[in-house]
Design an enzyme around this catalytic site. Structure first.
Site, PDB file in Angstrom:
ATOM      1  N   ARG A 150      -2.421 -23.903  10.372  1.00  0.00           N
ATOM      2  CA  ARG A 150      -4.112 -24.011  10.618  1.00  0.00           C
ATOM      3  C   ARG A 150      -4.900 -24.190   8.979  1.00  0.00           C
ATOM      4  O   ARG A 150      -4.122 -24.009   8.317  1.00  0.00           O
ATOM      5  CB  ARG A 150      -4.575 -23.594  11.185  1.00  0.00           C
ATOM      6  CG  ARG A 150      -4.659 -22.828  12.634  1.00  0.00           C
ATOM      7  CD  ARG A 150      -4.934 -21.948  13.333  1.00  0.00           C
ATOM      8  NE  ARG A 150      -5.852 -21.010  12.731  1.00  0.00           N
ATOM      9  CZ  ARG A 150      -6.495 -20.246  13.659  1.00  0.00           C
ATOM     10  NH1 ARG A 150      -6.292 -19.128  14.270  1.00  0.00           N
ATOM     11  NH2 ARG A 150      -7.268 -19.668  13.083  1.00  0.00           N
TER      12      ARG A 150
ATOM     13  N   ARG B  53     -10.754 -13.509   6.174  1.00  0.00           N
ATOM     14  CA  ARG B  53     -10.557 -13.632   7.887  1.00  0.00           C
ATOM     15  C   ARG B  53     -11.246 -12.063   8.024  1.00  0.00           C
ATOM     16  O   ARG B  53     -11.258 -11.547   9.292  1.00  0.00           O
ATOM     17  CB  ARG B  53      -9.405 -14.246   8.750  1.00  0.00           C
ATOM     18  CG  ARG B  53     -10.265 -15.563   8.508  1.00  0.00           C
ATOM     19  CD  ARG B  53      -9.248 -16.667   7.858  1.00  0.00           C
ATOM     20  NE  ARG B  53      -8.729 -16.064  10.156  1.00  0.00           N
ATOM     21  CZ  ARG B  53      -7.417 -16.902   9.780  1.00  0.00           C
ATOM     22  NH1 ARG B  53      -6.945 -17.078   9.701  1.00  0.00           N
ATOM     23  NH2 ARG B  53      -6.254 -16.859  11.573  1.00  0.00           N
TER      24      ARG B  53
ATOM     25  N   ARG C  10     -18.487 -12.157  18.604  1.00  0.00           N
ATOM     26  CA  ARG C  10     -17.217 -11.393  17.442  1.00  0.00           C
ATOM     27  C   ARG C  10     -18.685 -11.128  16.142  1.00  0.00           C
ATOM     28  O   ARG C  10     -18.160 -10.374  15.256  1.00  0.00           O
ATOM     29  CB  ARG C  10     -16.896 -12.679  16.016  1.00  0.00           C
ATOM     30  CG  ARG C  10     -15.313 -12.962  16.457  1.00  0.00           C
ATOM     31  CD  ARG C  10     -15.284 -14.341  15.681  1.00  0.00           C
ATOM     32  NE  ARG C  10     -14.157 -14.113  14.798  1.00  0.00           N
ATOM     33  CZ  ARG C  10     -12.441 -14.922  15.586  1.00  0.00           C
ATOM     34  NH1 ARG C  10     -12.824 -15.289  16.549  1.00  0.00           N
ATOM     35  NH2 ARG C  10     -11.743 -15.355  14.790  1.00  0.00           N
TER      36      ARG C  10
ATOM     37  N   LYS D 182      -4.038 -12.036  19.763  1.00  0.00           N
ATOM     38  CA  LYS D 182      -4.601 -12.197  21.074  1.00  0.00           C
ATOM     39  C   LYS D 182      -4.165 -13.482  22.297  1.00  0.00           C
ATOM     40  O   LYS D 182      -4.494 -13.587  23.716  1.00  0.00           O
ATOM     41  CB  LYS D 182      -6.121 -12.190  20.678  1.00  0.00           C
ATOM     42  CG  LYS D 182      -6.601 -10.847  20.209  1.00  0.00           C
ATOM     43  CD  LYS D 182      -7.990 -11.749  20.111  1.00  0.00           C
ATOM     44  CE  LYS D 182      -8.381 -12.648  18.528  1.00  0.00           C
ATOM     45  NZ  LYS D 182      -8.117 -12.184  17.244  1.00  0.00           N
TER      46      LYS D 182
ATOM     47  N   ARG E   4       3.387 -17.069  11.604  1.00  0.00           N
ATOM     48  CA  ARG E   4       3.103 -17.598  12.829  1.00  0.00           C
ATOM     49  C   ARG E   4       2.862 -19.604  12.279  1.00  0.00           C
ATOM     50  O   ARG E   4       3.555 -20.221  12.592  1.00  0.00           O
ATOM     51  CB  ARG E   4       1.772 -16.814  13.492  1.00  0.00           C
ATOM     52  CG  ARG E   4       1.119 -18.233  14.257  1.00  0.00           C
ATOM     53  CD  ARG E   4       0.227 -17.360  15.199  1.00  0.00           C
ATOM     54  NE  ARG E   4      -1.045 -17.501  13.507  1.00  0.00           N
ATOM     55  CZ  ARG E   4      -2.470 -16.977  13.851  1.00  0.00           C
ATOM     56  NH1 ARG E   4      -2.859 -16.202  15.423  1.00  0.00           N
ATOM     57  NH2 ARG E   4      -3.575 -17.275  12.932  1.00  0.00           N
TER      58      ARG E   4
HETATM   59  P1  AMP Z   1      -9.511 -18.022  16.260  1.00  0.00           P
HETATM   60  O1  AMP Z   1      -8.927 -19.178  15.993  1.00  0.00           O
HETATM   61  O2  AMP Z   1     -10.413 -17.293  17.121  1.00  0.00           O
HETATM   62  O3  AMP Z   1      -9.078 -16.777  15.056  1.00  0.00           O
HETATM   63  O4  AMP Z   1     -11.162 -18.674  15.255  1.00  0.00           O
HETATM   64  C1  AMP Z   1     -11.190 -19.012  13.982  1.00  0.00           C
HETATM   65  C2  AMP Z   1     -12.195 -18.950  13.231  1.00  0.00           C
HETATM   66  O5  AMP Z   1     -13.185 -19.966  13.904  1.00  0.00           O
HETATM   67  C3  AMP Z   1     -13.617 -18.186  12.461  1.00  0.00           C
HETATM   68  O6  AMP Z   1     -12.654 -17.589  11.779  1.00  0.00           O
HETATM   69  C4  AMP Z   1     -13.935 -18.506  12.680  1.00  0.00           C
HETATM   70  O7  AMP Z   1     -15.235 -19.538  11.739  1.00  0.00           O
HETATM   71  C5  AMP Z   1     -14.732 -19.884  13.801  1.00  0.00           C
HETATM   72  N1  AMP Z   1     -15.115 -18.833  15.201  1.00  0.00           N
HETATM   73  C6  AMP Z   1     -14.456 -18.838  16.530  1.00  0.00           C
HETATM   74  N2  AMP Z   1     -14.915 -17.849  16.825  1.00  0.00           N
HETATM   75  C7  AMP Z   1     -16.227 -17.535  16.528  1.00  0.00           C
HETATM   76  C8  AMP Z   1     -17.169 -16.833  17.028  1.00  0.00           C
HETATM   77  N3  AMP Z   1     -17.484 -15.695  18.067  1.00  0.00           N
HETATM   78  N4  AMP Z   1     -18.179 -16.709  15.581  1.00  0.00           N
HETATM   79  C9  AMP Z   1     -18.222 -17.570  15.107  1.00  0.00           C
HETATM   80  N5  AMP Z   1     -17.211 -17.378  14.292  1.00  0.00           N
HETATM   81  C10 AMP Z   1     -16.317 -17.981  15.195  1.00  0.00           C
END
Ligand code: AMP
Length: 189
Positions: free
Chosen positions: A135, A146, A88, A13, A127
């Site tokens: 991360r 996740r 999400r 993404k 990655r």
């Molecule tokens: P990402 O960078 O999109 O993979 O997000 C990393 C982490 O941030 C996720 O595993 C969640 O813990 C939190 N997070 C990001 N976006 C959301 C969302 N829309 N709703 C809830 N938690 C989020």
């Protein structure tokens, strides 16, 4: 152009958002990035999100809905945006629908990147290795959590947006350039 990029962690993404930003001159709104920044700045939101994110669980709808609602009011969103990692949950999708109706910003499309679950763990670990910046949530157990969270809680959004006639599903298994052209085709026909 107002878009949502939907897909499991590691589907690409972020990479594809970069290309869409350049192509349509729009901004990328990544709740994950905004939350990581909040953690780095030790804001109250960051403190509330830190442990939850480290486990790979979802931060509350209330927190992320507020983040996005405020962000959409900034001037740079006027020309359009790509939502990456939001919504999400069905509740987030419904809140977003309401926000966008109030702000008079209807969505153009929801692009789903479809990728086989088996290769995602490998992709995410690669990655992390290649960027040299793993991360906090890039270890195998957390990645698996996740992915489970995605399958159980986020996947139903596919049906939600399909019912709204907004869904464009793209095969995310190919090379970056190939996925790019499929997205282009899906958006422009
Ligand atoms: P990402 O960078 O999109 O993979 O997000 C990393 C982490 O941030 C996720 O595993 C969640 O813990 C939190 N997070 C990001 N976006 C959301 C969302 N829309 N709703 C809830 N938690 C989020």
């Amino acid at each position: 152009m107002r878009l949502i990029l939907l897909g499991p962690p590691g589907a690409g993404k972020g990479t594809q958002a970069q290309f869409l930003m350049d192509k349509y001159n729009i901004v990328q709104l990544s709740t994950g990035d905004i939350l990581r920044q909040a953690i780095a700045n030790k804001t109250p939101t960051g403190l509330a999100a830190k442990e939850i994110m480290a486990r790979g669980d979802l931060v509350s709808d209330e927190i992320v809905n507020a983040i996005i609602s405020e962000r959409l009011d900034e001037k740079d969103c006027e020309n359009g945006f790509i939502l990456d990692g939001f919504p999400r949950t069905i509740a987030q999708a419904e809140a977003l629908g309401q926000m966008l109706a109030e702000k008079d910003m209807p969505l153009d499309a929801v692009v789903e990147l479809k990728v086989e679950a088996d290769i995602l763990v490998k992709r995410i670990l690669n990655r992390a290795k290649e960027s040299g910046q793993a991360r906090a949530d890039d270890n195998e157990d957390v990645i698996r959590n996740r992915l489970n969270v995605y399958n159980e809680i986020t996947q139903p959004l596919v049906e939600h947006y399909s019912a709204l006639g907004l869904l464009k599903t793209v095969d995310g298994m190919g090379e970056i350039e190939q996925v790019k052209s499929e997205i282009k085709l899906a958006l422009e026909g």
